[in-house]
Write a protein that holds these residues in place. Sequence first.
Motif, short mmCIF file in Angstrom:
data_model
loop_
_atom_site.label_atom_id
_atom_site.label_comp_id
_atom_site.label_asym_id
_atom_site.label_seq_id
_atom_site.Cartn_x
_atom_site.Cartn_y
_atom_site.Cartn_z
N ILE A 132 0.75 -1.33 -0.12
CA ILE A 132 -0.06 -0.16 -0.13
C ILE A 132 0.81 1.25 -0.01
CG2 ILE A 132 -2.12 -1.21 1.10
CD1 ILE A 132 -1.00 0.04 3.92
N SER A 133 2.39 1.12 0.12
CA SER A 133 3.02 2.24 0.20
C SER A 133 4.57 1.68 0.03
CB SER A 133 3.11 2.77 1.39
OG SER A 133 3.53 1.95 2.55
N LYS A 134 5.42 2.82 -0.50
CA LYS A 134 6.82 2.04 -0.69
C LYS A 134 7.17 1.68 0.42
CE LYS A 134 10.90 4.37 -2.73
NZ LYS A 134 11.42 5.50 -3.36
N LYS A 135 7.00 2.34 1.78
CA LYS A 135 7.53 1.81 2.96
C LYS A 135 7.15 0.27 3.06
CE LYS A 135 7.53 2.65 7.87
NZ LYS A 135 6.98 3.40 8.98
N ASP A 136 5.82 0.14 2.91
CA ASP A 136 5.26 -1.28 3.13
C ASP A 136 5.93 -2.21 2.03
OD1 ASP A 136 3.36 -3.23 4.19
OD2 ASP A 136 1.88 -3.03 2.36
N PHE A 137 6.31 -1.89 0.86
CA PHE A 137 7.00 -2.71 -0.07
C PHE A 137 8.42 -2.89 0.58
CE2 PHE A 137 9.89 -3.03 -3.76
CZ PHE A 137 9.44 -3.73 -4.23
N LYS A 138 9.10 -1.94 0.83
CA LYS A 138 10.52 -2.29 1.53
C LYS A 138 10.24 -3.29 2.73
CE LYS A 138 14.52 0.06 3.15
NZ LYS A 138 14.90 1.13 3.97
N ASN A 139 9.35 -3.09 3.51
CA ASN A 139 9.27 -3.73 4.53
C ASN A 139 9.02 -5.37 4.12
OD1 ASN A 139 9.15 -4.25 7.57
ND2 ASN A 139 6.94 -4.62 6.96
N LYS A 140 8.20 -5.66 3.21
CA LYS A 140 7.94 -6.96 2.81
C LYS A 140 9.16 -7.46 2.08
CE LYS A 140 3.86 -7.35 4.29
NZ LYS A 140 3.48 -7.96 5.40
N MET A 141 9.77 -6.86 1.26
CA MET A 141 11.19 -7.34 0.50
C MET A 141 12.30 -7.49 1.70
SD MET A 141 10.33 -7.94 -2.34
CE MET A 141 9.95 -7.50 -3.90
N SER A 142 12.25 -6.42 2.60
CA SER A 142 13.26 -6.66 3.70
C SER A 142 13.06 -8.01 4.66
CB SER A 142 13.34 -5.58 4.87
OG SER A 142 13.67 -4.53 4.08
N ILE A 143 11.52 -8.46 4.93
CA ILE A 143 11.56 -9.61 5.48
C ILE A 143 11.84 -10.66 4.46
CG2 ILE A 143 9.54 -11.11 6.30
CD1 ILE A 143 8.11 -8.16 7.07
N ALA A 144 11.51 -10.93 3.26
CA ALA A 144 11.74 -11.68 2.24
C ALA A 144 13.42 -11.93 2.53
CB ALA A 144 11.46 -11.36 1.11
N LEU A 145 14.24 -10.81 2.42
CA LEU A 145 15.83 -10.97 2.42
C LEU A 145 16.08 -11.67 3.69
CD1 LEU A 145 18.56 -10.44 1.47
CD2 LEU A 145 18.13 -8.07 2.55
N LYS A 146 15.44 -11.49 4.95
CA LYS A 146 15.74 -12.01 5.93
C LYS A 146 15.54 -13.57 6.13
CE LYS A 146 15.44 -7.94 9.10
NZ LYS A 146 14.71 -7.27 10.25
#
Length: 113
Positions: free
Chosen positions: A54-68
């Motif tokens: 729903i936002s750039k911040k949300d996108f980055k958060n989900k991708m960061s979780i995927a990376l972790k």
Amino acid sequence: MRENIIIDKSYEFALRVVKVYKFLNRKNEFVLSKQLLKSGTSIGANVTEAQEAISKKDFKNKMSIALKEAVESRYWINLLKDSDYISEMQANSLLQDLKDIIKILTKIVKNAS
């Protein structure tokens, strides 16, 4: 339509992880395999969720979780290899796929900043 490489790679990796999980369960290994199943399939789930952010911040958060989750999966694969549940060849193949996924996710997270 243009393909999305991280969606494709994370999905293919998840399929491989499911197969490893089934293989390990036949060998009566349930704990480490379940950990890999959770982290290995979570990569693609978070990448897919990020597509509807729903936002750039949300996108980055989900991708960061995927990376972790990808980094965690690397840990479980190494542990399975070093405890002789999977062969070095099996582990190296999975780890190469993860290396590619981690590289892509790292770039995505950095570019989303």
